[in-house]
Design an enzyme around this catalytic site. Structure first.
Site, PDB file in Angstrom:
ATOM      1  N   CYS A  13       0.827  -1.188   0.086  1.00  0.00           N
ATOM      2  CA  CYS A  13      -0.100  -0.019  -0.003  1.00  0.00           C
ATOM      3  C   CYS A  13       0.778   1.299  -0.062  1.00  0.00           C
ATOM      4  O   CYS A  13       1.948   1.191  -0.024  1.00  0.00           O
ATOM      5  CB  CYS A  13      -1.096   0.115   1.132  1.00  0.00           C
ATOM      6  SG  CYS A  13      -0.262   0.022   2.989  1.00  0.00           S
ATOM      7  N   CYS A  87      -2.563   1.348  -4.179  1.00  0.00           N
ATOM      8  CA  CYS A  87      -1.451   2.303  -4.360  1.00  0.00           C
ATOM      9  C   CYS A  87      -1.185   2.477  -5.980  1.00  0.00           C
ATOM     10  O   CYS A  87      -0.462   3.136  -6.350  1.00  0.00           O
ATOM     11  CB  CYS A  87      -0.391   1.538  -4.102  1.00  0.00           C
ATOM     12  SG  CYS A  87       0.292   0.030  -4.951  1.00  0.00           S
ATOM     13  N   CYS A  91       2.674   1.107  -8.032  1.00  0.00           N
ATOM     14  CA  CYS A  91       3.201  -0.379  -7.861  1.00  0.00           C
ATOM     15  C   CYS A  91       3.682  -1.048  -9.207  1.00  0.00           C
ATOM     16  O   CYS A  91       3.144  -0.902  -9.928  1.00  0.00           O
ATOM     17  CB  CYS A  91       2.093  -1.408  -7.489  1.00  0.00           C
ATOM     18  SG  CYS A  91       1.258  -0.886  -5.836  1.00  0.00           S
TER      19      CYS A  91
END
Length: 139
Positions: A13, A87, A91
């Site tokens: 996250c 996120c 990512c």
């Protein structure tokens, strides 16, 4: 007969202070050493959310010593399953990895009362993930 390799799961996250910490803690607890667990954030906070620490303590899981970690390419490459939690584009994506995106409310800035339902949903998702991996959850 060879023993299959231990599956590796990475939770990501943004701040690595709430959802990914809870998910990693539940997978470590329920997986009982049969899963390699990592968590990281694309922009890690200084500390784990105290309400998250408290909510997990209520179910017997102590993460008071955990610290948010920065997401590295190596962590993603070393993982079989990458589970992202809000996120977005931060990512990294690598072909050949299994990606899951769990839509969960962000516990940032919330009190423990607001964190409990997020914690409970994460626990259910972890139990489902263990079942998919063919691993019985520890009692």
């Amino acid at each position: 007969m060879s023993t299959p390799a231990v599956p590796s799961v990475l939770f990501v996250c943004v701040h690595n202070a709430g959802r990914s910490q809870m998910a990693a803690a539940f997978l470590t607890h329920l997986g009982a050493g049969r899963v390699e667990v990592r968590s990281a954030g694309s922009a890690p906070a200084d500390t784990v959310n105290p309400a998250v620490v408290e909510a997990l303590a209520e179910v017997g899981i102590d993460i008071s010593a955990e610290v948010p970690k920065v997401l590295t390419v190596e962590a993603v490459q070393a993982s079989d399953v990458v589970i992202t939690m809000g996120c977005g584009d931060a990512c990294p994506y690598f072909p050949g990895k299994r990606y899951l995106d769990w839509k969960l409310e962000d516990p940032a800035g919330q009190g423990v009362d607001a964190v409990r339902p997020i914690r409970d949903e994460i626990e259910q998702r972890i139990r489902g993930l263990l079942a998919e991996l063919g691993i019985e959850a520890a009692a």
